[in-house]
Every structure is written in C-alpha cells, then in structure tokens.
Design a protein around this motif. Structure first.
Motif, PDB file in Angstrom:
ATOM      1  N   ARG A  39       0.838  -1.208   0.000  1.00 36.01           N
ATOM      2  CA  ARG A  39       0.000   0.000   0.000  1.00 36.01           C
ATOM      3  C   ARG A  39       0.870   1.254   0.000  1.00 36.01           C
ATOM      4  NH1 ARG A  39      -2.424  -3.622  -1.028  1.00 36.01           N
ATOM      5  NH2 ARG A  39      -4.197  -4.622   0.016  1.00 36.01           N
ATOM      6  N   PHE A  40       1.925   1.258   0.812  1.00 37.07           N
ATOM      7  CA  PHE A  40       2.816   2.418   0.869  1.00 37.07           C
ATOM      8  C   PHE A  40       3.511   2.622  -0.476  1.00 37.07           C
ATOM      9  CE2 PHE A  40       6.808   4.614   1.916  1.00 37.07           C
ATOM     10  CZ  PHE A  40       6.306   5.699   2.620  1.00 37.07           C
ATOM     11  N   TYR A  41       3.949   1.537  -1.065  1.00 36.41           N
ATOM     12  CA  TYR A  41       4.601   1.569  -2.374  1.00 36.41           C
ATOM     13  C   TYR A  41       3.671   2.176  -3.417  1.00 36.41           C
ATOM     14  CZ  TYR A  41       7.244  -0.361  -6.380  1.00 36.41           C
ATOM     15  OH  TYR A  41       7.973  -0.527  -7.535  1.00 36.41           O
ATOM     16  N   GLU A  42       2.409   1.786  -3.380  1.00 39.79           N
ATOM     17  CA  GLU A  42       1.422   2.314  -4.326  1.00 39.79           C
ATOM     18  C   GLU A  42       1.218   3.815  -4.137  1.00 39.79           C
ATOM     19  OE1 GLU A  42      -1.258  -1.803  -4.628  1.00 39.79           O
ATOM     20  OE2 GLU A  42      -1.899  -0.128  -3.358  1.00 39.79           O
ATOM     21  N   LEU A  43       1.206   4.259  -2.882  1.00 43.56           N
ATOM     22  CA  LEU A  43       0.997   5.679  -2.600  1.00 43.56           C
ATOM     23  C   LEU A  43       2.176   6.539  -3.061  1.00 43.56           C
ATOM     24  CD1 LEU A  43      -0.643   5.529   0.953  1.00 43.56           C
ATOM     25  CD2 LEU A  43      -1.755   6.002  -1.231  1.00 43.56           C
ATOM     26  N   LEU A  44       3.336   5.928  -3.230  1.00 48.05           N
ATOM     27  CA  LEU A  44       4.499   6.657  -3.739  1.00 48.05           C
ATOM     28  C   LEU A  44       4.408   6.894  -5.244  1.00 48.05           C
ATOM     29  CD1 LEU A  44       7.433   4.937  -1.804  1.00 48.05           C
ATOM     30  CD2 LEU A  44       6.459   7.190  -1.366  1.00 48.05           C
ATOM     31  N   GLY A  45       3.450   6.242  -5.896  1.00 49.10           N
ATOM     32  CA  GLY A  45       3.270   6.440  -7.330  1.00 49.10           C
ATOM     33  C   GLY A  45       4.383   5.858  -8.169  1.00 49.10           C
ATOM     34  N   ILE A  46       4.920   4.712  -7.739  1.00 50.51           N
ATOM     35  CA  ILE A  46       6.052   4.102  -8.431  1.00 50.51           C
ATOM     36  C   ILE A  46       5.624   3.367  -9.697  1.00 50.51           C
ATOM     37  CG2 ILE A  46       7.989   2.501  -8.190  1.00 50.51           C
ATOM     38  CD1 ILE A  46       8.194   4.991  -6.461  1.00 50.51           C
ATOM     39  N   GLU A  47       4.438   2.782  -9.676  1.00 53.90           N
ATOM     40  CA  GLU A  47       3.951   2.015 -10.818  1.00 53.90           C
ATOM     41  C   GLU A  47       2.985   2.853 -11.653  1.00 53.90           C
ATOM     42  OE1 GLU A  47       5.255  -0.713 -11.475  1.00 53.90           O
ATOM     43  OE2 GLU A  47       5.943  -1.656  -9.623  1.00 53.90           O
ATOM     44  N   GLY A  48       2.751   2.427 -12.878  1.00 52.18           N
ATOM     45  CA  GLY A  48       1.773   3.108 -13.723  1.00 52.18           C
ATOM     46  C   GLY A  48       2.404   3.978 -14.786  1.00 52.18           C
ATOM     47  N   ASP A  49       1.561   4.543 -15.634  1.00 52.62           N
ATOM     48  CA  ASP A  49       2.020   5.387 -16.735  1.00 52.62           C
ATOM     49  C   ASP A  49       2.741   6.628 -16.208  1.00 52.62           C
ATOM     50  OD1 ASP A  49       0.824   3.609 -18.440  1.00 52.62           O
ATOM     51  OD2 ASP A  49      -1.044   4.765 -18.624  1.00 52.62           O
ATOM     52  N   GLY A  50       3.842   6.951 -16.834  1.00 54.20           N
ATOM     53  CA  GLY A  50       4.580   8.156 -16.476  1.00 54.20           C
ATOM     54  C   GLY A  50       5.353   8.074 -15.178  1.00 54.20           C
ATOM     55  N   SER A  51       5.520   6.868 -14.635  1.00 58.50           N
ATOM     56  CA  SER A  51       6.196   6.730 -13.341  1.00 58.50           C
ATOM     57  C   SER A  51       7.589   6.114 -13.461  1.00 58.50           C
ATOM     58  CB  SER A  51       5.349   5.876 -12.399  1.00 58.50           C
ATOM     59  OG  SER A  51       5.164   4.577 -12.937  1.00 58.50           O
ATOM     60  N   ALA A  52       8.089   5.968 -14.665  1.00 57.83           N
ATOM     61  CA  ALA A  52       9.384   5.305 -14.870  1.00 57.83           C
ATOM     62  C   ALA A  52      10.508   6.011 -14.125  1.00 57.83           C
ATOM     63  CB  ALA A  52       9.703   5.233 -16.361  1.00 57.83           C
ATOM     64  N   GLU A  53      10.494   7.345 -14.122  1.00 61.89           N
ATOM     65  CA  GLU A  53      11.555   8.094 -13.464  1.00 61.89           C
ATOM     66  C   GLU A  53      11.474   7.952 -11.945  1.00 61.89           C
ATOM     67  OE1 GLU A  53      14.978  10.368 -13.130  1.00 61.89           O
ATOM     68  OE2 GLU A  53      14.069   9.286 -14.806  1.00 61.89           O
ATOM     69  N   ARG A  54      10.266   7.936 -11.407  1.00 58.84           N
ATOM     70  CA  ARG A  54      10.097   7.737  -9.965  1.00 58.84           C
ATOM     71  C   ARG A  54      10.602   6.349  -9.565  1.00 58.84           C
ATOM     72  NH1 ARG A  54       6.294  11.566  -7.927  1.00 58.84           N
ATOM     73  NH2 ARG A  54       5.755  10.254  -6.158  1.00 58.84           N
ATOM     74  N   LYS A  55      10.304   5.372 -10.401  1.00 59.79           N
ATOM     75  CA  LYS A  55      10.749   4.005 -10.128  1.00 59.79           C
ATOM     76  C   LYS A  55      12.266   3.903 -10.202  1.00 59.79           C
ATOM     77  CE  LYS A  55       9.519  -0.754 -11.226  1.00 59.79           C
ATOM     78  NZ  LYS A  55       8.632  -1.617 -12.040  1.00 59.79           N
ATOM     79  N   ARG A  56      12.863   4.616 -11.134  1.00 57.15           N
ATOM     80  CA  ARG A  56      14.321   4.605 -11.257  1.00 57.15           C
ATOM     81  C   ARG A  56      14.982   5.200 -10.018  1.00 57.15           C
ATOM     82  NH1 ARG A  56      18.475   7.690 -12.256  1.00 57.15           N
ATOM     83  NH2 ARG A  56      17.203   9.582 -12.352  1.00 57.15           N
ATOM     84  N   MET A  57      14.353   6.215  -9.437  1.00 59.52           N
ATOM     85  CA  MET A  57      14.910   6.861  -8.250  1.00 59.52           C
ATOM     86  C   MET A  57      14.772   6.006  -7.000  1.00 59.52           C
ATOM     87  SD  MET A  57      16.268   9.847  -8.903  1.00 59.52           S
ATOM     88  CE  MET A  57      16.160  10.772  -7.378  1.00 59.52           C
ATOM     89  N   MET A  58      13.798   5.109  -6.999  1.00 56.92           N
ATOM     90  CA  MET A  58      13.558   4.254  -5.836  1.00 56.92           C
ATOM     91  C   MET A  58      14.618   3.159  -5.748  1.00 56.92           C
ATOM     92  SD  MET A  58      11.857   3.141  -3.248  1.00 56.92           S
ATOM     93  CE  MET A  58      10.327   4.061  -3.303  1.00 56.92           C
ATOM     94  N   LYS A  59      15.433   3.199  -4.699  1.00 57.85           N
ATOM     95  CA  LYS A  59      16.509   2.224  -4.545  1.00 57.85           C
ATOM     96  C   LYS A  59      16.211   1.168  -3.487  1.00 57.85           C
ATOM     97  CE  LYS A  59      18.820   4.515  -7.567  1.00 57.85           C
ATOM     98  NZ  LYS A  59      18.881   4.005  -8.955  1.00 57.85           N
ATOM     99  N   GLY A  60      15.296   1.457  -2.589  1.00 53.19           N
ATOM    100  CA  GLY A  60      14.987   0.502  -1.533  1.00 53.19           C
ATOM    101  C   GLY A  60      14.208   1.171  -0.422  1.00 53.19           C
ATOM    102  N   PHE A  61      14.093   0.471   0.706  1.00 50.41           N
ATOM    103  CA  PHE A  61      13.378   0.995   1.864  1.00 50.41           C
ATOM    104  C   PHE A  61      14.196   0.765   3.131  1.00 50.41           C
ATOM    105  CE2 PHE A  61       9.798   0.079  -1.018  1.00 50.41           C
ATOM    106  CZ  PHE A  61       9.114   1.286  -0.951  1.00 50.41           C
ATOM    107  N   ARG A  62      13.936   1.597   4.133  1.00 49.58           N
ATOM    108  CA  ARG A  62      14.595   1.398   5.429  1.00 49.58           C
ATOM    109  C   ARG A  62      13.564   1.450   6.545  1.00 49.58           C
ATOM    110  NH1 ARG A  62      19.294   4.934   8.496  1.00 49.58           N
ATOM    111  NH2 ARG A  62      17.737   6.601   8.437  1.00 49.58           N
ATOM    112  N   TYR A  63      13.813   0.624   7.565  1.00 50.55           N
ATOM    113  CA  TYR A  63      13.005   0.664   8.785  1.00 50.55           C
ATOM    114  C   TYR A  63      13.966   0.592   9.963  1.00 50.55           C
ATOM    115  CZ  TYR A  63       9.347  -0.253  12.187  1.00 50.55           C
ATOM    116  OH  TYR A  63       8.490  -0.160  13.260  1.00 50.55           O
TER     117      TYR A  63
END
Length: 228
Positions: free
Chosen positions: A118-142
């Motif tokens: 759900r959090f991943y979806e809210l970041l707008g990583i997937e879908g049309d026009g999101s290739a650059e956002r996905k490229r910037m996403m390297k991982g997650f930390r907790y």
C-alpha cells in the motif's frame, strides 16, 4: 523528529542535533556536500542517495490496509510520503538536483507485505509516467532501534522484507544493539535467512543492509534529529 522548515525552501537541509551549542548543529544544502569534497577526488563524485530521516508516522488500522483506504493511509503516513515527494521534487527542480541519484524512503515493513505494498502504491512508483520515480527508488529502510524484543521475529516483519526483496529493492534494517539489545541483530539475521530460504535460484531480487549495529555512548535520542 524530522520536519520540513516552514518555508519549504528548495534546499535539502539536515539538522543533526537540536541543541545549538553542539558542534554538529548545522544545516546543509545540496551544494555544500560536493563543495566539501577535495578537488582531487571531485572527478569521481557522481552524487548521493538520500536515505529517510525517520519522520513521524502513525500505525493505521488493519481494516484501512486490507480495504485500501487511501484517505486513512495517507493520513497515517503523511510525513514519510511528503519526505519522498520533497526529495524527488528536488531532483527535478533544484539547480543541483542532478546529484540526487536515488531515494531510500521509510516503509512499514513491520506491518507486513500488504502494508508495504500500500505504501509503495501511494508513492506512485507504478503506472504510466512513473518510470523516473521508479528509477529513483533504490529501496526501503526501517529503524528498529528502540522497539521491544520480538519486533523483527514475528510473521509480518519478514513478510514485509520479502515483498521488497522480491521487487529487486534494497531492504535496510537499522539496529541499536548497544542500547536495544543483541536480540535485534539475532532477529534480523534470522528474518533474512527466512526470507531467502528456498530462493537460491530466484532472479531479480534485491539486497539486505543491516546498519547502525550500535550507537556510540554519546548518542542521545533527545538531542538527535534530522530535518528537511
């Protein structure tokens, strides 16, 4: 606790200590980082990956996660989501944004795979026009740090880790074995082993990072903060 300055100026600002008398109390913009590199080594400098600064969040109800209640989830995770948008925006609009090569935001891996998704979806990583956002996403930390024993050893934490790992992302777990206890490292190792078990031939997976391990004896939770 991390927070944005009232002006939200287009500068990445990291405030390490709240107390002004501390020698590490300062704010830094993007340009200050490459300007501090010796000229002889500047040719090798490509940029940096921004890692989340432990912004405040609340835990949503299970029903909000299972029913994809976007309004409730955005409210619970407002500041981590805002952090990602702020840094991503800098990478596109700041004159020195080219130095921002990637982002490692916080994610709710303690709540299991569905919450992470759900959090991943809210970041707008997937879908049309999101290739650059996905490229910037390297991982997650907790950051486990001051959580009670058993926080990593349950079912949901490894489940959340596994979802990220199978997405090809870096999964970082921040520990404090000195103050929190050695159980954090032991549970982290066990959780990683559980995630990768039986996946020796699975391709396209990510990597695990176990960071911090221990803070020095000068660490003071009341004084440390990070700000954007």
């Amino acid at each position: 606790m991390a927070k944005f300055p009232a002006t939200k100026e287009n500068n990445l600002i990291i405030r390490l200590f709240r107390k002004e008398e501390n020698t590490l109390y300062e704010e830094n913009s993007i340009l200050e980082y490459p300007s501090s590199i010796p000229p002889s080594k500047l040719t090798n400098f490509k940029g940096f990956v921004f890692i989340e600064v432990d912004r405040r969040y609340t835990i949503p109800f299970d029903e909000a996660i299972s029913k994809k209640d976007t309004v409730a989830l955005k409210k619970a995770w407002e500041w981590p989501l805002e952090e990602f948008e702020f840094v991503y925006g800098l990478s596109k609009t700041d004159p020195h944004g080219k130095y921002t090569l990637g982002i490692v935001p916080w994610a709710s891996m303690n709540l299991g795979a569905s919450a992470v998704e759900r959090f991943y979806e809210l970041l707008g990583i997937e879908g049309d026009g999101s290739a650059e956002r996905k490229r910037m996403m390297k991982g997650f930390r907790y950051i486990v740090q001051d959580e009670p024993s058993g926080a990593i050893g349950g079912v949901k934490f490894p489940e959340g880790m596994g979802w990220m790992w199978k997405k090809g992302l870096v999964v970082e777990i921040g520990l404090d074995s000195r103050s929190g206890g050695l159980w954090q490292l032991e549970e982290a190792v066990k959780a990683i082993q559980e995630v990768v078990k039986g996946s020796e031939h699975v391709g396209g997976v990510g990597a695990f990072v176990v960071s911090h391990f221990t803070y020095s004896c000068t660490h003071d939770n009341n004084n440390m903060a990070a700000s954007l």
